[in-house]
Scaffold this motif. Sequence first.
Motif, mmCIF file in Angstrom:
data_model
loop_
_atom_site.group_PDB
_atom_site.id
_atom_site.type_symbol
_atom_site.label_atom_id
_atom_site.label_comp_id
_atom_site.label_asym_id
_atom_site.label_seq_id
_atom_site.Cartn_x
_atom_site.Cartn_y
_atom_site.Cartn_z
ATOM 1 N N GLY A 91 45.562 39.030 34.113
ATOM 2 C CA GLY A 91 44.840 38.916 33.116
ATOM 3 C C GLY A 91 44.000 37.579 33.089
ATOM 4 N N ARG A 92 45.087 36.507 33.335
ATOM 5 C CA ARG A 92 44.781 34.921 33.517
ATOM 6 C C ARG A 92 43.708 34.802 34.477
ATOM 7 N NH1 ARG A 92 50.087 31.830 31.887
ATOM 8 N NH2 ARG A 92 50.508 32.402 29.814
ATOM 9 N N SER A 93 44.039 35.629 35.709
ATOM 10 C CA SER A 93 43.475 34.954 37.068
ATOM 11 C C SER A 93 42.278 36.238 36.756
ATOM 12 C CB SER A 93 44.160 35.439 38.110
ATOM 13 O OG SER A 93 44.848 35.678 38.363
ATOM 14 N N VAL A 94 42.058 36.842 36.167
ATOM 15 C CA VAL A 94 40.388 37.416 35.814
ATOM 16 C C VAL A 94 39.959 37.377 34.797
ATOM 17 C CG1 VAL A 94 39.441 39.730 34.607
ATOM 18 C CG2 VAL A 94 41.248 39.753 36.696
ATOM 19 N N ALA A 95 40.681 36.498 33.624
ATOM 20 C CA ALA A 95 39.543 36.384 32.449
ATOM 21 C C ALA A 95 39.220 34.647 33.608
ATOM 22 C CB ALA A 95 40.653 36.256 31.417
ATOM 23 N N GLY A 96 40.062 33.933 34.315
ATOM 24 C CA GLY A 96 39.719 32.523 34.721
ATOM 25 C C GLY A 96 38.914 32.350 36.215
ATOM 26 N N LYS A 97 39.168 34.011 36.717
ATOM 27 C CA LYS A 97 38.163 34.600 37.936
ATOM 28 C C LYS A 97 38.655 33.529 38.817
ATOM 29 C CE LYS A 97 33.594 35.929 36.219
ATOM 30 N NZ LYS A 97 33.931 37.264 36.843
ATOM 31 N N THR A 98 39.853 33.327 38.884
ATOM 32 C CA THR A 98 40.960 32.544 40.235
ATOM 33 C C THR A 98 41.713 33.244 40.886
ATOM 34 O OG1 THR A 98 42.010 30.892 40.081
ATOM 35 C CG2 THR A 98 42.425 31.710 37.876
ATOM 36 N N LYS A 99 41.998 32.827 42.334
ATOM 37 C CA LYS A 99 42.732 33.720 42.736
ATOM 38 C C LYS A 99 44.047 32.658 43.485
ATOM 39 C CE LYS A 99 40.786 31.470 47.052
ATOM 40 N NZ LYS A 99 40.447 31.905 48.408
ATOM 41 N N THR A 100 44.248 31.735 42.312
ATOM 42 C CA THR A 100 45.253 30.982 42.074
ATOM 43 C C THR A 100 46.422 31.294 42.001
ATOM 44 O OG1 THR A 100 44.051 28.791 41.466
ATOM 45 C CG2 THR A 100 46.368 29.031 40.803
ATOM 46 N N HIS A 101 47.105 32.341 41.402
ATOM 47 C CA HIS A 101 48.348 33.474 41.061
ATOM 48 C C HIS A 101 48.737 34.554 41.293
ATOM 49 C CE1 HIS A 101 48.325 31.037 38.130
ATOM 50 N NE2 HIS A 101 47.147 30.765 37.104
ATOM 51 N N VAL A 102 47.728 34.593 42.637
ATOM 52 C CA VAL A 102 47.387 35.894 43.893
ATOM 53 C C VAL A 102 49.052 35.980 44.395
ATOM 54 C CG1 VAL A 102 46.843 37.204 46.229
ATOM 55 C CG2 VAL A 102 45.616 36.928 43.822
ATOM 56 N N GLN A 103 50.095 35.007 45.449
ATOM 57 C CA GLN A 103 50.494 34.735 45.773
ATOM 58 C C GLN A 103 52.032 34.834 44.519
ATOM 59 O OE1 GLN A 103 50.699 31.014 48.286
ATOM 60 N NE2 GLN A 103 50.083 31.937 50.312
ATOM 61 N N SER A 104 51.955 34.413 43.779
ATOM 62 C CA SER A 104 53.059 34.631 42.106
ATOM 63 C C SER A 104 53.133 36.262 41.977
ATOM 64 C CB SER A 104 52.578 34.024 41.046
ATOM 65 O OG SER A 104 52.561 32.142 41.800
ATOM 66 N N ILE A 105 52.008 36.566 41.560
ATOM 67 C CA ILE A 105 51.550 37.986 41.362
ATOM 68 C C ILE A 105 52.139 39.282 41.802
ATOM 69 C CG2 ILE A 105 50.428 39.529 40.812
ATOM 70 C CD1 ILE A 105 48.215 37.664 39.701
ATOM 71 N N GLU A 106 51.869 38.777 43.429
ATOM 72 C CA GLU A 106 52.616 39.680 44.620
ATOM 73 C C GLU A 106 53.798 39.216 44.518
ATOM 74 O OE1 GLU A 106 52.144 42.021 48.057
ATOM 75 O OE2 GLU A 106 50.736 40.382 47.430
ATOM 76 N N LEU A 107 54.989 38.197 44.222
ATOM 77 C CA LEU A 107 56.568 38.599 44.796
ATOM 78 C C LEU A 107 56.485 38.934 43.508
ATOM 79 C CD1 LEU A 107 58.654 37.178 45.433
ATOM 80 C CD2 LEU A 107 57.933 34.573 44.292
ATOM 81 N N LEU A 108 56.110 38.963 41.492
ATOM 82 C CA LEU A 108 56.730 38.945 40.828
ATOM 83 C C LEU A 108 57.016 40.588 41.077
ATOM 84 C CD1 LEU A 108 55.069 36.921 38.370
ATOM 85 C CD2 LEU A 108 57.444 36.979 38.847
ATOM 86 N N LEU A 109 55.575 41.252 41.845
ATOM 87 C CA LEU A 109 55.123 42.504 41.683
ATOM 88 C C LEU A 109 56.360 43.256 42.317
ATOM 89 C CD1 LEU A 109 51.725 43.999 42.014
ATOM 90 C CD2 LEU A 109 53.412 44.307 39.796
ATOM 91 N N ARG A 110 56.750 42.537 43.493
ATOM 92 C CA ARG A 110 57.842 43.022 44.477
ATOM 93 C C ARG A 110 59.130 43.070 44.296
ATOM 94 N NH1 ARG A 110 55.556 44.561 48.835
ATOM 95 N NH2 ARG A 110 53.844 43.898 50.097
ATOM 96 N N ASN A 133 39.594 41.728 44.329
ATOM 97 C CA ASN A 133 38.512 41.636 43.335
ATOM 98 C C ASN A 133 39.309 40.172 43.651
ATOM 99 O OD1 ASN A 133 36.879 41.685 41.481
ATOM 100 N ND2 ASN A 133 38.560 42.102 40.237
ATOM 101 N N LEU A 134 41.269 40.129 42.906
ATOM 102 C CA LEU A 134 41.114 38.389 42.944
ATOM 103 C C LEU A 134 40.895 37.893 44.153
ATOM 104 C CD1 LEU A 134 44.020 38.704 40.629
ATOM 105 C CD2 LEU A 134 42.715 37.903 39.915
ATOM 106 N N GLU A 135 41.096 38.066 45.242
ATOM 107 C CA GLU A 135 40.784 37.242 46.488
ATOM 108 C C GLU A 135 39.263 36.872 46.681
ATOM 109 O OE1 GLU A 135 42.783 38.955 49.523
ATOM 110 O OE2 GLU A 135 44.924 37.442 48.615
ATOM 111 N N GLY A 136 38.210 37.967 46.045
ATOM 112 C CA GLY A 136 37.157 37.257 46.196
ATOM 113 C C GLY A 136 36.460 36.459 45.456
ATOM 114 N N TYR A 137 37.409 35.588 44.376
ATOM 115 C CA TYR A 137 36.999 34.841 43.496
ATOM 116 C C TYR A 137 37.293 33.459 44.380
ATOM 117 C CZ TYR A 137 37.743 38.261 39.361
ATOM 118 O OH TYR A 137 37.321 38.835 39.356
ATOM 119 N N SER A 138 36.641 32.056 44.337
ATOM 120 C CA SER A 138 36.163 30.856 44.576
ATOM 121 C C SER A 138 37.751 30.121 44.573
ATOM 122 C CB SER A 138 35.290 30.124 44.098
ATOM 123 O OG SER A 138 34.975 29.298 43.597
ATOM 124 N N GLY A 139 38.009 30.289 43.167
ATOM 125 C CA GLY A 139 39.104 29.145 42.945
ATOM 126 C C GLY A 139 40.039 29.839 42.454
#
Length: 139
Positions: A91-110, A133-139
């Motif tokens: 939710g934070r990543s989508v709202a902030g249009k950032t890919k910063t948390h992708v690895q953390s999200i993946e780890l938590l989901l696993r 979608n998240l990885e498409g964001y620039s930040g």
Amino acid sequence: MNEPYLIVYVKDGTMYFAKKLPAETKSREIFEVEIDEVISDEFDEAAKKLGATVLGILSLWHKDAFPGWGIPSDAEKEENCDFALAMELIGRSVAGKTKTHVQSIELLLRQAAIKTDSVQQFLDESWPPIRANLEGYSG
């Protein structure tokens, strides 16, 4: 209309989910799914996934309309902690249009998927397009 509310619409081969919160003047997208991915399932399976998504979101926002839904036991709370944190980061990543948390999200989901089949299903089926979608964001 009661706020917050959820908007689901299709445009150019993509199904969009958007929300409108009381403090906002207009709605904003929270995630999207390609129609091809939705229709790759049988109708009943797709309906269950989409229905669960919609009801899950609405029951979080309108607890009085869905009394008792989504109130996990203490064991479920502990088991779903990683999943809840992943959802918060999504939710934070989508709202902030950032890919910063992708690895953390993946780890938590696993981690959560080890304990819960439904999380494993989310990781296998829903996470890939959200991640893209998240990885498409620039930040």
